[in-house]
Design a protein around this motif. Structure first.
Motif, PDB file in Angstrom:
ATOM      1  N   LYS A  12       0.838  -1.204   0.000  1.00 20.29           N
ATOM      2  CA  LYS A  12       0.000   0.000   0.000  1.00 20.29           C
ATOM      3  C   LYS A  12       0.874   1.256   0.000  1.00 20.29           C
ATOM      4  O   LYS A  12       0.594   2.212  -0.731  1.00 20.29           O
ATOM      5  CB  LYS A  12      -0.902  -0.022   1.234  1.00 20.29           C
ATOM      6  N   ALA A  13       1.950   1.246   0.776  1.00 17.05           N
ATOM      7  CA  ALA A  13       2.870   2.398   0.808  1.00 17.05           C
ATOM      8  C   ALA A  13       3.508   2.597  -0.567  1.00 17.05           C
ATOM      9  O   ALA A  13       3.623   3.731  -1.050  1.00 17.05           O
ATOM     10  CB  ALA A  13       3.941   2.192   1.873  1.00 17.05           C
ATOM     11  N   TYR A  14       3.900   1.504  -1.223  1.00 15.17           N
ATOM     12  CA  TYR A  14       4.488   1.583  -2.563  1.00 15.17           C
ATOM     13  C   TYR A  14       3.474   2.164  -3.555  1.00 15.17           C
ATOM     14  O   TYR A  14       3.808   3.033  -4.366  1.00 15.17           O
ATOM     15  CB  TYR A  14       4.948   0.202  -3.023  1.00 15.17           C
ATOM     16  N   ALA A  15       2.244   1.672  -3.482  1.00 11.32           N
ATOM     17  CA  ALA A  15       1.204   2.150  -4.392  1.00 11.32           C
ATOM     18  C   ALA A  15       0.971   3.653  -4.211  1.00 11.32           C
ATOM     19  O   ALA A  15       0.905   4.402  -5.185  1.00 11.32           O
ATOM     20  CB  ALA A  15      -0.095   1.380  -4.167  1.00 11.32           C
ATOM     21  N   LYS A  16       0.849   4.079  -2.974  1.00 11.20           N
ATOM     22  CA  LYS A  16       0.621   5.507  -2.707  1.00 11.20           C
ATOM     23  C   LYS A  16       1.804   6.352  -3.148  1.00 11.20           C
ATOM     24  O   LYS A  16       1.630   7.440  -3.680  1.00 11.20           O
ATOM     25  CB  LYS A  16       0.296   5.716  -1.238  1.00 11.20           C
ATOM     26  N   LEU A  17       3.025   5.853  -2.934  1.00  8.67           N
ATOM     27  CA  LEU A  17       4.226   6.562  -3.359  1.00  8.67           C
ATOM     28  C   LEU A  17       4.241   6.766  -4.868  1.00  8.67           C
ATOM     29  O   LEU A  17       4.782   7.741  -5.377  1.00  8.67           O
ATOM     30  CB  LEU A  17       5.471   5.779  -2.921  1.00  8.67           C
ATOM     31  N   ASN A  18       3.594   5.848  -5.579  1.00 10.86           N
ATOM     32  CA  ASN A  18       3.544   5.908  -7.038  1.00 10.86           C
ATOM     33  C   ASN A  18       2.244   6.492  -7.566  1.00 10.86           C
ATOM     34  O   ASN A  18       1.887   6.302  -8.729  1.00 10.86           O
ATOM     35  CB  ASN A  18       3.810   4.521  -7.618  1.00 10.86           C
ATOM     36  N   GLY A  19       1.520   7.195  -6.693  1.00  6.89           N
ATOM     37  CA  GLY A  19       0.361   7.971  -7.131  1.00  6.89           C
ATOM     38  C   GLY A  19      -0.977   7.259  -7.149  1.00  6.89           C
ATOM     39  O   GLY A  19      -1.956   7.819  -7.636  1.00  6.89           O
ATOM     40  N   TYR A  20      -1.045   6.040  -6.638  1.00  7.35           N
ATOM     41  CA  TYR A  20      -2.315   5.314  -6.614  1.00  7.35           C
ATOM     42  C   TYR A  20      -3.118   5.686  -5.372  1.00  7.35           C
ATOM     43  O   TYR A  20      -2.561   5.840  -4.293  1.00  7.35           O
ATOM     44  CB  TYR A  20      -2.090   3.804  -6.644  1.00  7.35           C
ATOM     45  N   LYS A  21      -4.405   5.821  -5.537  1.00  7.40           N
ATOM     46  CA  LYS A  21      -5.324   6.074  -4.430  1.00  7.40           C
ATOM     47  C   LYS A  21      -5.846   4.742  -3.910  1.00  7.40           C
ATOM     48  O   LYS A  21      -5.795   3.723  -4.605  1.00  7.40           O
ATOM     49  CB  LYS A  21      -6.507   6.946  -4.883  1.00  7.40           C
ATOM     50  N   GLU A  22      -6.370   4.732  -2.699  1.00  4.03           N
ATOM     51  CA  GLU A  22      -6.860   3.494  -2.079  1.00  4.03           C
ATOM     52  C   GLU A  22      -7.839   2.739  -2.975  1.00  4.03           C
ATOM     53  O   GLU A  22      -7.752   1.517  -3.089  1.00  4.03           O
ATOM     54  CB  GLU A  22      -7.506   3.806  -0.729  1.00  4.03           C
ATOM     55  N   HIS A  23      -8.737   3.457  -3.635  1.00  5.38           N
ATOM     56  CA  HIS A  23      -9.729   2.779  -4.476  1.00  5.38           C
ATOM     57  C   HIS A  23      -9.123   2.182  -5.755  1.00  5.38           C
ATOM     58  O   HIS A  23      -9.801   1.462  -6.483  1.00  5.38           O
ATOM     59  CB  HIS A  23     -10.889   3.729  -4.815  1.00  5.38           C
ATOM     60  N   GLN A  24      -7.852   2.453  -6.019  1.00  6.31           N
ATOM     61  CA  GLN A  24      -7.174   1.909  -7.197  1.00  6.31           C
ATOM     62  C   GLN A  24      -6.310   0.690  -6.862  1.00  6.31           C
ATOM     63  O   GLN A  24      -5.613   0.178  -7.723  1.00  6.31           O
ATOM     64  CB  GLN A  24      -6.291   2.984  -7.827  1.00  6.31           C
ATOM     65  N   ILE A  25      -6.358   0.239  -5.614  1.00  4.43           N
ATOM     66  CA  ILE A  25      -5.541  -0.888  -5.171  1.00  4.43           C
ATOM     67  C   ILE A  25      -6.427  -2.127  -5.042  1.00  4.43           C
ATOM     68  O   ILE A  25      -7.445  -2.102  -4.358  1.00  4.43           O
ATOM     69  CB  ILE A  25      -4.867  -0.596  -3.813  1.00  4.43           C
ATOM     70  N   LEU A  26      -6.017  -3.193  -5.719  1.00  2.00           N
ATOM     71  CA  LEU A  26      -6.708  -4.470  -5.598  1.00  2.00           C
ATOM     72  C   LEU A  26      -5.828  -5.415  -4.790  1.00  2.00           C
ATOM     73  O   LEU A  26      -4.628  -5.520  -5.047  1.00  2.00           O
ATOM     74  CB  LEU A  26      -6.982  -5.068  -6.971  1.00  2.00           C
ATOM     75  N   TYR A  27      -6.414  -6.070  -3.811  1.00  2.00           N
ATOM     76  CA  TYR A  27      -5.673  -6.979  -2.936  1.00  2.00           C
ATOM     77  C   TYR A  27      -6.000  -8.430  -3.294  1.00  2.00           C
ATOM     78  O   TYR A  27      -7.159  -8.795  -3.436  1.00  2.00           O
ATOM     79  CB  TYR A  27      -6.041  -6.726  -1.475  1.00  2.00           C
ATOM     80  N   TYR A  28      -4.971  -9.232  -3.404  1.00  2.00           N
ATOM     81  CA  TYR A  28      -5.103 -10.657  -3.670  1.00  2.00           C
ATOM     82  C   TYR A  28      -4.317 -11.380  -2.574  1.00  2.00           C
ATOM     83  O   TYR A  28      -3.090 -11.401  -2.595  1.00  2.00           O
ATOM     84  CB  TYR A  28      -4.547 -11.014  -5.050  1.00  2.00           C
ATOM     85  N   ASP A  29      -5.018 -11.930  -1.613  1.00  2.00           N
ATOM     86  CA  ASP A  29      -4.392 -12.541  -0.444  1.00  2.00           C
ATOM     87  C   ASP A  29      -4.497 -14.056  -0.519  1.00  2.00           C
ATOM     88  O   ASP A  29      -5.583 -14.614  -0.406  1.00  2.00           O
ATOM     89  CB  ASP A  29      -5.067 -12.024   0.829  1.00  2.00           C
ATOM     90  N   GLU A  30      -3.365 -14.695  -0.723  1.00  2.00           N
ATOM     91  CA  GLU A  30      -3.319 -16.154  -0.819  1.00  2.00           C
ATOM     92  C   GLU A  30      -3.390 -16.809   0.563  1.00  2.00           C
ATOM     93  O   GLU A  30      -3.738 -17.962   0.684  1.00  2.00           O
ATOM     94  CB  GLU A  30      -2.028 -16.576  -1.522  1.00  2.00           C
ATOM     95  N   GLY A  31      -3.024 -16.072   1.569  1.00  2.00           N
ATOM     96  CA  GLY A  31      -3.057 -16.619   2.919  1.00  2.00           C
ATOM     97  C   GLY A  31      -1.735 -17.260   3.302  1.00  2.00           C
ATOM     98  O   GLY A  31      -0.701 -17.037   2.681  1.00  2.00           O
ATOM     99  N   GLU A  32      -1.779 -18.061   4.340  1.00  2.00           N
ATOM    100  CA  GLU A  32      -0.572 -18.692   4.861  1.00  2.00           C
ATOM    101  C   GLU A  32      -0.457 -20.133   4.388  1.00  2.00           C
ATOM    102  O   GLU A  32      -1.447 -20.790   4.096  1.00  2.00           O
ATOM    103  CB  GLU A  32      -0.608 -18.669   6.388  1.00  2.00           C
ATOM    104  N   GLY A  33       0.765 -20.598   4.327  1.00  2.00           N
ATOM    105  CA  GLY A  33       1.016 -21.992   4.022  1.00  2.00           C
ATOM    106  C   GLY A  33       1.048 -22.340   2.553  1.00  2.00           C
ATOM    107  O   GLY A  33       0.951 -23.508   2.195  1.00  2.00           O
TER     108      GLY A  33
END
Length: 72
Positions: free
Chosen positions: A26-47
């Motif tokens: 998220k910090a990288y995205a914001k540093l590069n001009g992306y807003k929160e609504h422009q970030i898609l999260y893909y969480d594979e989880g643990e293991g």
């Protein structure tokens, strides 16, 4: 849009937590001009091994599909 893919390997004690991976992404995205609504999260989880094939990793498969569709 920008994607953040997270997973925590079962074989890697040195990995960052998923929470920290999301925070850094998220910090990288914001540093590069992306807003929160422009970030898609893909969480594979643990293991999930990094050597697992894409079709055995649901979040990665979804992210790859979204890339092919031009969503990302």
């Amino acid at each position: 849009m920008i994607a953040i893919y997270t997973r925590l390997s079962i074989d890697d004690d040195e990995s960052n937590s998923i929470k920290n991976q999301k925070k850094e992404g998220k910090a990288y995205a914001k540093l590069n001009g992306y807003k929160e609504h422009q970030i898609l999260y893909y969480d594979e989880g643990e293991g999930v091994k990094g050597s697992a094939p894409v079709d055995k990793r649901k979040a990665l498969s979804l992210m790859m599909s979204d890339i092919k569709k031009g969503k990302i």
